[in-house]
Design a protein around this motif. Structure first.
Motif, PDB file in Angstrom:
ATOM      1  N   THR A 132      -5.237  20.636   0.168  1.00  0.00           N
ATOM      2  CA  THR A 132      -4.410  19.965   1.178  1.00  0.00           C
ATOM      3  C   THR A 132      -3.740  18.735   0.580  1.00  0.00           C
ATOM      4  OG1 THR A 132      -5.915  20.712   2.933  1.00  0.00           O
ATOM      5  CG2 THR A 132      -4.394  18.915   3.468  1.00  0.00           C
ATOM      6  N   HIS A 133      -4.488  17.976  -0.208  1.00  0.00           N
ATOM      7  CA  HIS A 133      -3.914  16.806  -0.871  1.00  0.00           C
ATOM      8  C   HIS A 133      -2.762  17.212  -1.785  1.00  0.00           C
ATOM      9  CE1 HIS A 133      -7.743  15.159   0.443  1.00  0.00           C
ATOM     10  NE2 HIS A 133      -7.362  13.946   0.078  1.00  0.00           N
ATOM     11  N   ILE A 134      -2.980  18.257  -2.558  1.00  0.00           N
ATOM     12  CA  ILE A 134      -1.963  18.692  -3.516  1.00  0.00           C
ATOM     13  C   ILE A 134      -0.680  19.103  -2.807  1.00  0.00           C
ATOM     14  CG2 ILE A 134      -1.405  20.479  -5.221  1.00  0.00           C
ATOM     15  CD1 ILE A 134      -4.346  20.376  -6.100  1.00  0.00           C
ATOM     16  N   GLU A 135      -0.817  19.790  -1.678  1.00  0.00           N
ATOM     17  CA  GLU A 135       0.365  20.198  -0.915  1.00  0.00           C
ATOM     18  C   GLU A 135       1.114  18.981  -0.389  1.00  0.00           C
ATOM     19  OE1 GLU A 135       1.856  23.202  -0.538  1.00  0.00           O
ATOM     20  OE2 GLU A 135       0.400  23.682  -2.120  1.00  0.00           O
ATOM     21  N   VAL A 136       0.373  17.998   0.097  1.00  0.00           N
ATOM     22  CA  VAL A 136       0.997  16.770   0.600  1.00  0.00           C
ATOM     23  C   VAL A 136       1.745  16.058  -0.524  1.00  0.00           C
ATOM     24  CG1 VAL A 136       0.500  14.431   1.424  1.00  0.00           C
ATOM     25  CG2 VAL A 136      -0.561  16.388   2.543  1.00  0.00           C
ATOM     26  N   LEU A 137       1.131  16.003  -1.707  1.00  0.00           N
ATOM     27  CA  LEU A 137       1.733  15.290  -2.831  1.00  0.00           C
ATOM     28  C   LEU A 137       2.992  15.971  -3.354  1.00  0.00           C
ATOM     29  CD1 LEU A 137      -1.535  14.358  -4.767  1.00  0.00           C
ATOM     30  CD2 LEU A 137      -0.149  12.881  -3.306  1.00  0.00           C
ATOM     31  N   LYS A 138       3.163  17.253  -3.013  1.00  0.00           N
ATOM     32  CA  LYS A 138       4.383  17.973  -3.405  1.00  0.00           C
ATOM     33  C   LYS A 138       5.557  17.644  -2.489  1.00  0.00           C
ATOM     34  CE  LYS A 138       2.085  22.076  -5.356  1.00  0.00           C
ATOM     35  NZ  LYS A 138       1.852  23.529  -5.135  1.00  0.00           N
ATOM     36  N   ASP A 139       5.278  17.110  -1.324  1.00  0.00           N
ATOM     37  CA  ASP A 139       6.317  16.783  -0.356  1.00  0.00           C
ATOM     38  C   ASP A 139       7.303  15.792  -0.992  1.00  0.00           C
ATOM     39  OD1 ASP A 139       7.862  15.730   1.757  1.00  0.00           O
ATOM     40  OD2 ASP A 139       6.236  15.996   3.195  1.00  0.00           O
ATOM     41  N   ALA A 140       8.584  16.119  -0.943  1.00  0.00           N
ATOM     42  CA  ALA A 140       9.605  15.268  -1.555  1.00  0.00           C
ATOM     43  C   ALA A 140       9.646  13.876  -0.933  1.00  0.00           C
ATOM     44  CB  ALA A 140      10.972  15.934  -1.429  1.00  0.00           C
ATOM     45  N   ASN A 141       9.148  13.754   0.292  1.00  0.00           N
ATOM     46  CA  ASN A 141       9.129  12.447   0.953  1.00  0.00           C
ATOM     47  C   ASN A 141       7.862  11.651   0.663  1.00  0.00           C
ATOM     48  OD1 ASN A 141      11.659  12.521   2.350  1.00  0.00           O
ATOM     49  ND2 ASN A 141      10.768  14.054   3.727  1.00  0.00           N
ATOM     50  N   VAL A 142       6.965  12.228  -0.101  1.00  0.00           N
ATOM     51  CA  VAL A 142       5.744  11.535  -0.518  1.00  0.00           C
ATOM     52  C   VAL A 142       5.767  11.267  -2.023  1.00  0.00           C
ATOM     53  CG1 VAL A 142       3.218  11.677  -0.674  1.00  0.00           C
ATOM     54  CG2 VAL A 142       4.389  12.507   1.374  1.00  0.00           C
ATOM     55  N   ALA A 143       6.275  12.236  -2.777  1.00  0.00           N
ATOM     56  CA  ALA A 143       6.369  12.074  -4.227  1.00  0.00           C
ATOM     57  C   ALA A 143       7.457  11.059  -4.576  1.00  0.00           C
ATOM     58  CB  ALA A 143       6.681  13.416  -4.884  1.00  0.00           C
ATOM     59  N   SER A 144       7.205  10.294  -5.621  1.00  0.00           N
ATOM     60  CA  SER A 144       8.208   9.330  -6.069  1.00  0.00           C
ATOM     61  C   SER A 144       9.426  10.066  -6.610  1.00  0.00           C
ATOM     62  CB  SER A 144       7.612   8.444  -7.170  1.00  0.00           C
ATOM     63  OG  SER A 144       8.602   7.611  -7.739  1.00  0.00           O
ATOM     64  N   ASN A 145      10.613   9.567  -6.311  1.00  0.00           N
ATOM     65  CA  ASN A 145      11.821  10.236  -6.806  1.00  0.00           C
ATOM     66  C   ASN A 145      12.627   9.372  -7.761  1.00  0.00           C
ATOM     67  OD1 ASN A 145      13.072   8.375  -5.105  1.00  0.00           O
ATOM     68  ND2 ASN A 145      14.524   9.857  -4.282  1.00  0.00           N
ATOM     69  N   VAL A 146      12.047   8.241  -8.177  1.00  0.00           N
ATOM     70  CA  VAL A 146      12.759   7.376  -9.111  1.00  0.00           C
ATOM     71  C   VAL A 146      11.757   6.653 -10.002  1.00  0.00           C
ATOM     72  CG1 VAL A 146      12.781   5.329  -7.635  1.00  0.00           C
ATOM     73  CG2 VAL A 146      14.614   5.658  -9.296  1.00  0.00           C
ATOM     74  N   SER A 147      12.140   6.438 -11.234  1.00  0.00           N
ATOM     75  CA  SER A 147      11.335   5.659 -12.169  1.00  0.00           C
ATOM     76  C   SER A 147      12.166   4.455 -12.604  1.00  0.00           C
ATOM     77  CB  SER A 147      10.938   6.524 -13.367  1.00  0.00           C
ATOM     78  OG  SER A 147      10.147   5.768 -14.278  1.00  0.00           O
ATOM     79  N   LEU A 148      11.753   3.822 -13.691  1.00  0.00           N
ATOM     80  CA  LEU A 148      12.475   2.657 -14.197  1.00  0.00           C
ATOM     81  C   LEU A 148      12.715   2.795 -15.692  1.00  0.00           C
ATOM     82  CD1 LEU A 148      10.509  -0.249 -12.452  1.00  0.00           C
ATOM     83  CD2 LEU A 148      12.652   0.793 -11.693  1.00  0.00           C
ATOM     84  N   MET A 149      13.815   2.215 -16.161  1.00  0.00           N
ATOM     85  CA  MET A 149      14.039   2.016 -17.591  1.00  0.00           C
ATOM     86  C   MET A 149      13.974   0.515 -17.852  1.00  0.00           C
ATOM     87  SD  MET A 149      18.149   2.708 -17.972  1.00  0.00           S
ATOM     88  CE  MET A 149      18.484   3.954 -16.732  1.00  0.00           C
ATOM     89  N   SER A 150      13.502   0.149 -19.030  1.00  0.00           N
ATOM     90  CA  SER A 150      13.288  -1.267 -19.332  1.00  0.00           C
ATOM     91  C   SER A 150      13.880  -1.609 -20.693  1.00  0.00           C
ATOM     92  CB  SER A 150      11.793  -1.597 -19.337  1.00  0.00           C
ATOM     93  OG  SER A 150      11.187  -1.253 -18.103  1.00  0.00           O
ATOM     94  N   MET A 151      14.565  -2.719 -20.766  1.00  0.00           N
ATOM     95  CA  MET A 151      15.094  -3.223 -22.032  1.00  0.00           C
ATOM     96  C   MET A 151      14.431  -4.567 -22.337  1.00  0.00           C
ATOM     97  SD  MET A 151      19.043  -3.835 -23.260  1.00  0.00           S
ATOM     98  CE  MET A 151      19.333  -5.277 -22.230  1.00  0.00           C
ATOM     99  N   PHE A 152      13.784  -4.639 -23.496  1.00  0.00           N
ATOM    100  CA  PHE A 152      13.077  -5.840 -23.926  1.00  0.00           C
ATOM    101  C   PHE A 152      13.927  -6.531 -24.989  1.00  0.00           C
ATOM    102  CE2 PHE A 152      10.146  -2.485 -22.726  1.00  0.00           C
ATOM    103  CZ  PHE A 152       9.341  -3.109 -21.773  1.00  0.00           C
ATOM    104  N   VAL A 153      14.283  -7.782 -24.739  1.00  0.00           N
ATOM    105  CA  VAL A 153      15.226  -8.490 -25.599  1.00  0.00           C
ATOM    106  C   VAL A 153      14.579  -9.748 -26.177  1.00  0.00           C
ATOM    107  CG1 VAL A 153      17.512  -9.556 -25.741  1.00  0.00           C
ATOM    108  CG2 VAL A 153      17.116  -7.642 -24.157  1.00  0.00           C
ATOM    109  N   GLY A 154      14.538  -9.825 -27.508  1.00  0.00           N
ATOM    110  CA  GLY A 154      14.060 -11.023 -28.187  1.00  0.00           C
ATOM    111  C   GLY A 154      15.221 -11.949 -28.477  1.00  0.00           C
ATOM    112  N   ILE A 155      15.089 -13.224 -28.111  1.00  0.00           N
ATOM    113  CA  ILE A 155      16.177 -14.195 -28.220  1.00  0.00           C
ATOM    114  C   ILE A 155      15.761 -15.320 -29.168  1.00  0.00           C
ATOM    115  CG2 ILE A 155      17.614 -15.818 -26.931  1.00  0.00           C
ATOM    116  CD1 ILE A 155      16.908 -14.020 -24.424  1.00  0.00           C
TER     117      ILE A 155
END
Length: 573
Positions: A352-375
């Motif tokens: 039941t948990h696995i089915e819920v986690l497949k729901d597009a409205n529960v699963a995350s649909n975006v991640s992040l990209m990160s740029m690390f800059v030394g100054i």
């Protein structure tokens, strides 16, 4: 006879009260700390079977703030705790890394909730798991600066002042502005604590109580867009009041209003940064765990959770070796736990948990990209802000996100931060240097094909894609801070697959599950799981962010040890 009855009743009452007091004191009496030896570099202790404490009570998978919090609380209850981390340094989003003489933070960029004030509940909750070893630096009064084109809004450390400034900008929206902050206050101060407490109830009672109070808790089922549109017709004001959607990864049309409210309320009294950097925070928690006889080991990736014939979790497998314990806690998120760590033979228990986690409205649909800059700032001429900058394409965040999904060069928002400016020890530890971080959304599907490539040796196609995004993020940084153009000394870049490798995320989801109304509707996202002695901790139990994961860590500890609940109740007030 009447007098004897009265005396007898009094004596019985006194005896009962005394018994209750004795039981309460015995439950809240501190366990004796063994003061075990602490490692020289506790966050980098490599995995070895020889280092595992004997007779383990608890194994925690993952060393993010949620896992370390649960481990620290249970260690202080006298339990033998082992924390296993797949990366080569403990701390999850609290860890930092050093390249070319620059130190960069990875996930902790600012914390609110009066964390810098001794005696505040959040400070007491953190002090309990760090032995009070972490101090906090106040950021600029305007901790967040939200920008779209030439339109600039500074979010300051006082709601009174903030509301005055918003009303000055939007004079015709004074009532709407007051209404917004009233709803935020009611949601966060009255409703959300009840919502969190209910998660500790037995499942059937939790579902009944949520049904019983469904009208009062209706705000949990509304999106940010729905609530803001009910307050005002001014689209610019709606965009300004939802500028920080990047803190939880859901644009207003999809994101739950409750998380918008939580973030707004979280920084009501300003923002802080840990002195010595986020790594000092994770070190302090790990040292406490070691002092209480536990151990935190890195490079100890868990392959599977052991479940016996009675459907009880009883251990884990690491590098082909079985490690047994009475209780297993997963801090790696619900999706990875349910679909990867629980063996296939027992996955039916969490179907039941696995089915819920497949729901597009529960699963995350975006991640992040990160740029690390030394100054490079050897001459010490730079005066960088102790504020975060949010740069938006326009104030219509839903439109911006939709355009980005059609064209990846149309990045909808950028987050810019300078850890070197926020940490007063950075200049001493890294003289003549500054560190900048630029973050933007990233879709996992864009980089999924490269997930199995060797780190730092991925294909030319992946490198080309990164370079394209790197140019976009660098332009955003230099447009805002042109003074840096001839001082950039080092650049590193990470995407959603980088998050998976270093942070152990699932499909790059640094915020865990989606913060949507559907997510907050799920009664399954609780510390207890259908497998006996297997518990969840961290962001997916409560909500995202350092404090959200920390609260999730406390909730998990309470589900395992009722005594820890009684012992730490005074911390919450």
């Amino acid at each position: 006879m009447a007098k004897l009855t009265t005396v007898g009743t009094t004596l019985v009452g006194l005896a009962g009260g005394t018994a209750c007091l004795v039981v309460y004191r015995s439950w809240t009496r501190k366990a004796r700390c063994p003061h075990a030896e602490i490692s020289d570099d506790p966050v980098k202790q490599g995995f070895s079977m020889k280092k595992i404490p004997p007779n383990l009570d608890v194994i925690v998978i993952g060393s993010g703030i949620g896992g370390l919090t649960t481990a620290a609380i249970l260690a202080k209850e006298g339990k033998r705790v082992l924390v296993l981390e797949q990366h080569d340094i403990a701390g999850g989003n609290m860890h930092t890394f050093t390249e070319k003489g620059y130190e960069f933070d990875t996930g902790l960029h600012y914390v609110g909730s009066k964390i810098g004030q001794n005696g505040s509940p959040s400070r007491k909750l953190l002090n309990y798991i760090t032995d009070g070893e972490v101090e906090w630096e106040k950021m600029d009064d305007a901790y967040d600066v939200a920008i779209s084109g030439n339109d600039v809004h500074r979010f300051c450390s006082s709601w009174t002042k903030l509301k005055q400034e918003l009303k000055s900008t939007f004079p015709e929206e004074a009532m709407a502005i007051d209404n917004y902050f009233d709803i935020v206050h009611h949601t966060t101060e009255h409703l959300f604590p009840i919502f969190v407490a209910l998660k500790l109830l037995p499942e059937s009672l939790y579902k009944f109580t949520m049904w019983l109070f469904s009208r009062q808790m209706g705000i949990f089922q509304k999106t940010t867009k729905q609530v803001l549109e009910s307050i005002t017709n001014n689209s610019t004001l709606r965009g300004v009041l939802s500028y920080h959607y990047g803190d939880y990864g859901e644009a207003p049309e999809r994101g739950a209003f409750v998380i918008n409210a939580l973030i707004t309320s979280h920084y009501r009294f300003g923002a802080y940064y840990p002195i010595g950097g986020p790594l000092h925070m994770s070190k302090s928690i790990v040292q406490l765990i070691e002092k209480w006889g536990g151990k935190v080991l890195v490079r100890g990736k868990v392959d599977t959770i052991l479940v016996d014939e009675k459907n009880c979790a009883c251990g884990v497998v690491v590098k082909g070796k079985q490690i047994l314990a009475k209780t297993i806690v997963s801090s790696v998120g619900a999706p990875a736990t349910m679909t990867k760590l629980i063996p296939g033979s027992h996955r039916r228990l969490v179907s039941t948990h696995i089915e819920v986690l497949k729901d597009a409205n529960v699963a995350s649909n975006v991640s992040l990209m990160s740029m690390f800059v030394g100054i490079n700032d050897t001459e010490g001429s730079l005066k960088l802000p102790k504020s975060n900058y949010w740069i938006h394409t326009s104030w219509d965040h839903d439109k911006n996100m939709a355009e980005y999904k059609e064209d990846r060069l149309k990045v909808p928002a950028f987050f810019i931060s300078f850890s070197s400016a926020k940490d007063p020890t950075y200049a001493t530890r890294y003289p003549g240097k500054h560190a900048a971080l630029v973050i933007a959304p990233c879709c996992y599907n864009d980089v999924e094909q490269f997930k199995d490539d060797r780190v730092k040796h991925r294909s030319k196609e992946y490198i080309s894609m990164k370079d394209m995004w790197k140019d976009t993020l660098m332009k955003a940084l230099l447009d805002q801070f042109p003074v840096l153009s001839n001082k950039i000394d080092f650049v590193d870049f990470g995407t959603a697959v980088t998050n998976d490798f270093y942070l152990g995320t699932h499909r790059g989801a640094v915020y865990g599950l989606a913060h949507t109304p559907e997510r907050f509707r799920q009664h399954l996202l609780r510390p207890k799981t259908p497998i006996t002695n297997l518990f969840l901790t961290g962001q997916d139990v409560c909500c995202c962010g350092i404090m959200g994961a920390l609260v999730g860590g406390y909730m998990c500890a309470y589900a395992i040890s009722t005594r820890s609940l009684f012992r730490t109740l005074p911390l919450w007030v």
